[in-house]
Write an enzyme that holds these catalytic residues in place. Structure first.
Site, PDB file in Angstrom:
ATOM      1  CG  HIS A 276    -128.926  -3.014 -22.160  1.00 28.25           C
ATOM      2  ND1 HIS A 276    -129.643  -4.030 -21.848  1.00 28.25           N
ATOM      3  CD2 HIS A 276    -127.618  -3.448 -22.023  1.00 28.25           C
ATOM      4  CE1 HIS A 276    -128.842  -5.342 -21.462  1.00 28.25           C
ATOM      5  NE2 HIS A 276    -127.544  -4.743 -21.447  1.00 28.25           N
ATOM      6  CG  ASP A 346    -124.754  -2.747 -19.470  1.00 28.89           C
ATOM      7  OD1 ASP A 346    -125.250  -1.783 -20.006  1.00 28.89           O
ATOM      8  OD2 ASP A 346    -125.517  -3.672 -19.107  1.00 28.89           O
ATOM      9  CD  GLU A 347    -125.312  -7.612 -20.647  1.00 28.55           C
ATOM     10  OE1 GLU A 347    -125.283  -8.768 -20.030  1.00 28.55           O
ATOM     11  OE2 GLU A 347    -126.683  -7.019 -20.623  1.00 28.55           O
ATOM     12  CB  ILE A 348    -121.161  -3.347 -26.757  1.00 29.00           C
ATOM     13  CG1 ILE A 348    -121.275  -1.868 -25.976  1.00 29.00           C
ATOM     14  CG2 ILE A 348    -121.158  -3.066 -28.266  1.00 29.00           C
ATOM     15  CD1 ILE A 348    -122.704  -1.347 -25.990  1.00 29.00           C
TER      16      ILE A 348
END
Length: 587
Positions: A276, A346-348
């Site tokens: 992100h 988060d969300e790699i």
């Protein structure tokens, strides 16, 4: 000429106001969130609040935040125009008026931090004999002042030519003993996708305090923008904000933190990384992989470069990444005094890192993506801890199926994990691993869900027979109603020992489709539902879910919030409030 109300008070010891149509309500006037324990002597009585009413703080030391809160609540009592939808059936004591509320705090110097004592006792004596709030800390006293304010209301028409004069009444013969079930009761606002003016943030924090919520989780940055000006890294905002007028200055941040402190609300900053972070690329392109590329090549989800537009992740192999992060951590922890620092993680997305030649070379030599993430975390985590902060991460850092770190990289003593996927199952995995947990389950606590997908050029809508994602048109649909929020037990399925590691929860307002025009209605009163569930629970004394009993109370509380300038959405027509039980599915 004396008004009708005053004439009646002169000829009778008490005046019985209009009979209540709310026979199912706990009390003629209620408090949100419902206190742990509240008694109101029968017959229910009220006393007029004197025009000269004031709040006296009597404690062993001065706390400027409590002093300002006392002034604020005294003013609120005099100016609030709240009139209950159903007029309370109470006896108004004739000839008496409440002049003073005394606040006594035994430890006024106790800092606002996680786990601080927020308990209080409120007593409003009969016949205007006095009222007291007693608490250990200033922050508990503020909760008691809020309860006191909600036990007051307006009566009379306010018209001089006819009808009763407008007076402020407050419940009398009341005793409240109150404390929260969970020490962490928060709201996430995302300013990385949508910039919100400072005034909107302050109004939101004010509403949080009224709901006895105590953590403003400020998700400041994201792939779309970097709106905070950091003294050591000015380029991040210069190149990453949406515009010059859409940045938070150092003065803005200090104003927000001070405003929140004066209301007993902690501000926990989040700088999401290493994922992100596309918005960092304008300032430091050498530190960001796959920036500026279309996020979904060939429309193939398996080859995506990001979970949503736009693409970009910090490169754990770049020295610039750690140089910049050290400055970011130092600046943010200097601006925000809270003991928690949310570091994201988060969300790699594997595709983004795989698109970088240096990372591909590292993988070709035997490395893995998980090792890359662990390299990053083990470098940044000590920086956070060295600033006397507990690091908070999203659950992905440990639980993601594709890219995660080993538990040894995240010491439980200095780490908290925030869960958002897979409901109670992931909460259990986190606490079983020995970590403290903050619960933000998307299935219950994501307030943005159910408004459809925001990406454009979506051919699935071309089919006239398609009911695309009938559950709400978004990955986390359907819309989370207040009852869905209220009913969630964040320690569901845990043993008593495991439940001790759940420190609380946060409802989340992600802002792909939210700006200042709709913020209040999207957040309130659904966030109020979580506020009560985490303050005094969502069950009655017998253990039964109390959402049916809560409906009328929430309608009243929403009405009061609207009067305070919070544009909360309605949950039922007012017809339902005046006819108890008639709008229930089952009587």
């Amino acid at each position: 000429m004396a008004t009708l109300l005053l004439r009646l008070l002169l000829v009778a010891p008490v005046l019985l106001l209009a009979p209540s149509a709310a026979g199912a309500s706990s009390f003629p006037v209620n408090v949100w969130p419902k206190p742990t324990s509240m008694s109101w002597a029968d017959p229910h009585a009220a006393v007029r609040v004197s025009p000269s009413f004031h709040i006296v703080v009597a404690s062993s030391g001065n706390n400027p935040y409590l002093a300002s809160a006392a002034q604020r609540y005294a003013k609120l009592l005099a100016t609030e125009r709240y009139r209950p939808i159903v007029r309370p059936a109470v006896n108004v004591t004739a000839g008496a008026a409440l002049e003073t509320l005394t606040v006594a705090v035994s430890d006024p110097a106790a800092p606002l931090q996680h786990g601080v004592d927020e308990s209080y006792t409120l007593e409003i004596l009969p016949a205007g004999a006095g009222a007291t709030v007693t608490a250990v800390t200033a922050w508990g006293a503020m909760r008691g002042l809020e309860t006191f304010s909600q036990l007051a209301w307006r009566a009379g028409t306010g018209r001089r030519g006819g009808g009763a004069r407008d007076v402020v009444l407050v419940a009398a013969g009341v005793r409240v003993e109150d404390r929260p079930l969970y020490p962490h009761r928060g709201l996430i606002i995302d300013t990385g996708r949508t910039f919100f003016p400072v005034a909107d943030i302050l109004r939101t924090i004010d509403a949080m305090a009224a709901n006895k919520m105590n953590v403003f989780h400020w998700h400041i940055t994201d792939s779309q923008s970097f709106p905070i000006e950091l003294p050591s890294e000015p380029l991040l905002a210069e190149m990453g904000a949406y515009g010059e007028d859409m940045r938070y200055s150092v003065a803005d941040v200090r104003r927000i933190v001070e405003f929140a402190m004066s209301r007993g609300v902690r501000v926990v900053p989040e700088i999401d990384s290493p994922g992100h972070t596309a918005s960092w690329a304008g300032a430091y392109p050498e530190a960001v992989t796959c920036a500026g590329k279309f996020w979904l090549p060939d429309g193939d989800w398996n080859n995506r470069l990001a979970a949503e537009p736009g693409a970009g992740q910090l490169n754990p192999l770049s020295p610039k990444t750690y140089e910049v992060m050290a400055n970011v951590v130092n600046d943010v922890t200097s601006l925000f005094p809270d003991g928690f620092f949310h570091a994201g993680a988060d969300e790699i997305t594997p595709g983004c890192w795989l698109a970088d030649p240096t990372i591909r070379a590292d993988l070709d030599s035997g490395g893995t993506l998980s090792q890359l993430l662990e390299r990053y975390v083990t470098a940044v985590h000590p920086q956070v801890v060295s600033r006397n902060r507990t690091a908070v991460y999203w659950e992905d850092v440990l639980l993601d199926a594709a890219v995660n770190v080993s538990a040894s990289a995240l010491p439980p003593a200095t780490t908290i994990l925030q869960t958002w996927n897979n409901g109670p199952n992931n909460t259990k995995l986190i606490v079983q691993a020995g970590y403290r947990a903050i619960v933000s389950s998307a299935s219950f606590y994501y307030l943005d869900c159910g408004h459809g997908d925001f990406v454009g050029n979506n051919s699935i809508y071309d089919d006239p027979n398609s009911d695309f994602l009938a559950e709400g048109g978004s990955w986390c649909g359907p819309f989370k109603t207040w009852q869905r929020v209220y009913d969630y037990d964040i320690a569901y399925g845990l043993t008593a020992e495991e439940a001790q590691l759940v420190i609380g929860g946060e409802v989340a307002m992600w802002t792909e489709q939210v700006d200042a025009a709709v913020l209040d209605g999207r957040v309130w009163p659904r966030a109020s539902a979580m506020a009560e569930a985490l303050w005094s629970g969502n069950r009655d004394a017998s253990g039964r879910k109390r959402y049916a009993e809560a409906t009328d109370r929430l309608i009243d509380w929403r009405q009061r919030m609207v009067g305070r300038g919070i544009r909360a959405e309605p949950i039922q027509p007012l017809w339902c409030r005046t006819r108890p039980g008639m709008c229930n599915l089952v009587q």
